[in-house]
Design a protein around this motif. Structure first.
Motif, PDB file in Angstrom:
ATOM      1  N   VAL A 110       0.845  -1.201   0.000  1.00 54.30           N
ATOM      2  CA  VAL A 110       0.000   0.000   0.000  1.00 54.30           C
ATOM      3  C   VAL A 110       0.878   1.247   0.000  1.00 54.30           C
ATOM      4  CG1 VAL A 110      -1.708   1.331   1.286  1.00 54.30           C
ATOM      5  CG2 VAL A 110      -1.928  -1.153   1.137  1.00 54.30           C
ATOM      6  N   VAL A 111       1.884   1.266   0.854  1.00 58.65           N
ATOM      7  CA  VAL A 111       2.786   2.418   0.930  1.00 58.65           C
ATOM      8  C   VAL A 111       3.469   2.630  -0.416  1.00 58.65           C
ATOM      9  CG1 VAL A 111       4.907   3.290   2.004  1.00 58.65           C
ATOM     10  CG2 VAL A 111       3.117   2.247   3.419  1.00 58.65           C
ATOM     11  N   GLU A 112       3.919   1.546  -1.014  1.00 56.88           N
ATOM     12  CA  GLU A 112       4.577   1.627  -2.322  1.00 56.88           C
ATOM     13  C   GLU A 112       3.633   2.205  -3.379  1.00 56.88           C
ATOM     14  OE1 GLU A 112       5.659  -1.609  -5.743  1.00 56.88           O
ATOM     15  OE2 GLU A 112       6.211  -2.141  -3.687  1.00 56.88           O
ATOM     16  N   LEU A 113       2.402   1.742  -3.386  1.00 54.45           N
ATOM     17  CA  LEU A 113       1.448   2.150  -4.414  1.00 54.45           C
ATOM     18  C   LEU A 113       0.807   3.505  -4.136  1.00 54.45           C
ATOM     19  CD1 LEU A 113      -0.386  -1.249  -4.937  1.00 54.45           C
ATOM     20  CD2 LEU A 113       1.256  -0.175  -6.496  1.00 54.45           C
ATOM     21  N   ALA A 114       0.526   3.782  -2.872  1.00 50.11           N
ATOM     22  CA  ALA A 114      -0.261   4.968  -2.535  1.00 50.11           C
ATOM     23  C   ALA A 114       0.580   6.153  -2.072  1.00 50.11           C
ATOM     24  CB  ALA A 114      -1.292   4.610  -1.468  1.00 50.11           C
ATOM     25  N   GLY A 115       1.839   5.920  -1.761  1.00 52.76           N
ATOM     26  CA  GLY A 115       2.726   7.014  -1.403  1.00 52.76           C
ATOM     27  C   GLY A 115       2.232   7.862  -0.247  1.00 52.76           C
ATOM     28  N   ASP A 116       2.142   9.158  -0.493  1.00 50.81           N
ATOM     29  CA  ASP A 116       1.782  10.107   0.561  1.00 50.81           C
ATOM     30  C   ASP A 116       0.287  10.406   0.628  1.00 50.81           C
ATOM     31  OD1 ASP A 116       4.419  10.333   1.383  1.00 50.81           O
ATOM     32  OD2 ASP A 116       4.833  11.985   0.005  1.00 50.81           O
ATOM     33  N   THR A 117      -0.514   9.552   0.066  1.00 50.46           N
ATOM     34  CA  THR A 117      -1.959   9.738   0.150  1.00 50.46           C
ATOM     35  C   THR A 117      -2.438   9.359   1.552  1.00 50.46           C
ATOM     36  OG1 THR A 117      -2.481   7.489  -0.536  1.00 50.46           O
ATOM     37  CG2 THR A 117      -2.231   9.145  -2.300  1.00 50.46           C
ATOM     38  N   GLU A 118      -3.691   9.616   1.819  1.00 51.35           N
ATOM     39  CA  GLU A 118      -4.263   9.288   3.126  1.00 51.35           C
ATOM     40  C   GLU A 118      -4.135   7.799   3.438  1.00 51.35           C
ATOM     41  OE1 GLU A 118      -8.617   9.500   5.253  1.00 51.35           O
ATOM     42  OE2 GLU A 118      -8.107  11.057   3.791  1.00 51.35           O
ATOM     43  N   ILE A 119      -4.427   6.955   2.454  1.00 52.46           N
ATOM     44  CA  ILE A 119      -4.357   5.504   2.685  1.00 52.46           C
ATOM     45  C   ILE A 119      -2.898   5.062   2.862  1.00 52.46           C
ATOM     46  CG2 ILE A 119      -4.331   4.713   0.277  1.00 52.46           C
ATOM     47  CD1 ILE A 119      -6.450   3.122   2.975  1.00 52.46           C
ATOM     48  N   GLY A 120      -1.987   5.684   2.141  1.00 46.34           N
ATOM     49  CA  GLY A 120      -0.570   5.376   2.311  1.00 46.34           C
ATOM     50  C   GLY A 120      -0.076   5.746   3.696  1.00 46.34           C
ATOM     51  N   GLU A 121      -0.505   6.907   4.178  1.00 48.48           N
ATOM     52  CA  GLU A 121      -0.122   7.345   5.520  1.00 48.48           C
ATOM     53  C   GLU A 121      -0.725   6.442   6.598  1.00 48.48           C
ATOM     54  OE1 GLU A 121       2.118   9.591   6.427  1.00 48.48           O
ATOM     55  OE2 GLU A 121       2.533   9.921   4.303  1.00 48.48           O
ATOM     56  N   GLU A 122      -1.961   6.022   6.386  1.00 51.15           N
ATOM     57  CA  GLU A 122      -2.601   5.105   7.346  1.00 51.15           C
ATOM     58  C   GLU A 122      -1.861   3.772   7.379  1.00 51.15           C
ATOM     59  OE1 GLU A 122      -5.389   3.807  10.234  1.00 51.15           O
ATOM     60  OE2 GLU A 122      -4.677   5.754   9.575  1.00 51.15           O
ATOM     61  N   ALA A 123      -1.435   3.281   6.224  1.00 49.84           N
ATOM     62  CA  ALA A 123      -0.670   2.033   6.175  1.00 49.84           C
ATOM     63  C   ALA A 123       0.648   2.191   6.932  1.00 49.84           C
ATOM     64  CB  ALA A 123      -0.421   1.625   4.727  1.00 49.84           C
ATOM     65  N   ARG A 124       1.311   3.325   6.759  1.00 52.35           N
ATOM     66  CA  ARG A 124       2.554   3.585   7.505  1.00 52.35           C
ATOM     67  C   ARG A 124       2.299   3.582   9.009  1.00 52.35           C
ATOM     68  NH1 ARG A 124       3.258   7.072   3.262  1.00 52.35           N
ATOM     69  NH2 ARG A 124       5.129   6.711   2.053  1.00 52.35           N
ATOM     70  N   ARG A 125       1.225   4.238   9.419  1.00 53.73           N
ATOM     71  CA  ARG A 125       0.887   4.305  10.850  1.00 53.73           C
ATOM     72  C   ARG A 125       0.672   2.894  11.411  1.00 53.73           C
ATOM     73  NH1 ARG A 125      -2.911   3.669  14.150  1.00 53.73           N
ATOM     74  NH2 ARG A 125      -4.547   3.294  12.637  1.00 53.73           N
ATOM     75  N   ILE A 126      -0.088   2.085  10.690  1.00 50.50           N
ATOM     76  CA  ILE A 126      -0.356   0.721  11.150  1.00 50.50           C
ATOM     77  C   ILE A 126       0.915  -0.097  11.186  1.00 50.50           C
ATOM     78  CG2 ILE A 126      -1.575  -1.419  10.630  1.00 50.50           C
ATOM     79  CD1 ILE A 126      -3.852   0.370   9.469  1.00 50.50           C
TER      80      ILE A 126
END
Length: 91
Positions: free
Chosen positions: A70-86
């Motif tokens: 998700v982080v790879e695909l979504a980068g700095d989007t909301e979903i990417g940031e949420e994946a990083r947080r998790i």
């Protein structure tokens, strides 16, 4: 209706997967997310759903893989940031 017109429509499979995940039916949810990814492997949201299911099941290595995707695909989007947080919370 979307699946009647386009049986492989990834967003429809993803949304149905979300319903199953919210109901706790992880087997059906996983199947729907995977069906979405068959047609659209770069679609971040099903990867996110798979990560959440894996967390619920205690499959931390699988969760990390899905959420990193998700982080790879979504980068700095909301979903990417949420994946990083998790990812920071996974034991």
């Amino acid at each position: 209706k979307a699946l009647q017109q386009r049986p492989g429509f990834p967003p429809a499979h993803y949304r149905i997967g979300e319903i199953f995940r919210e109901r706790g039916d992880f087997v059906e949810a996983r199947e729907r997310y995977e069906r979405a990814l068959e047609s659209a492997p770069q679609y971040a949201l099903p990867h996110f759903g798979l990560g959440l299911i894996s967390l619920e099941e205690g499959k931390y290595d699988e969760a990390r893989l899905s959420l990193r995707k998700v982080v790879e695909l979504a980068g700095d989007t909301e979903i990417g940031e949420e994946a990083r947080r998790i990812l920071r919370t996974i034991p």
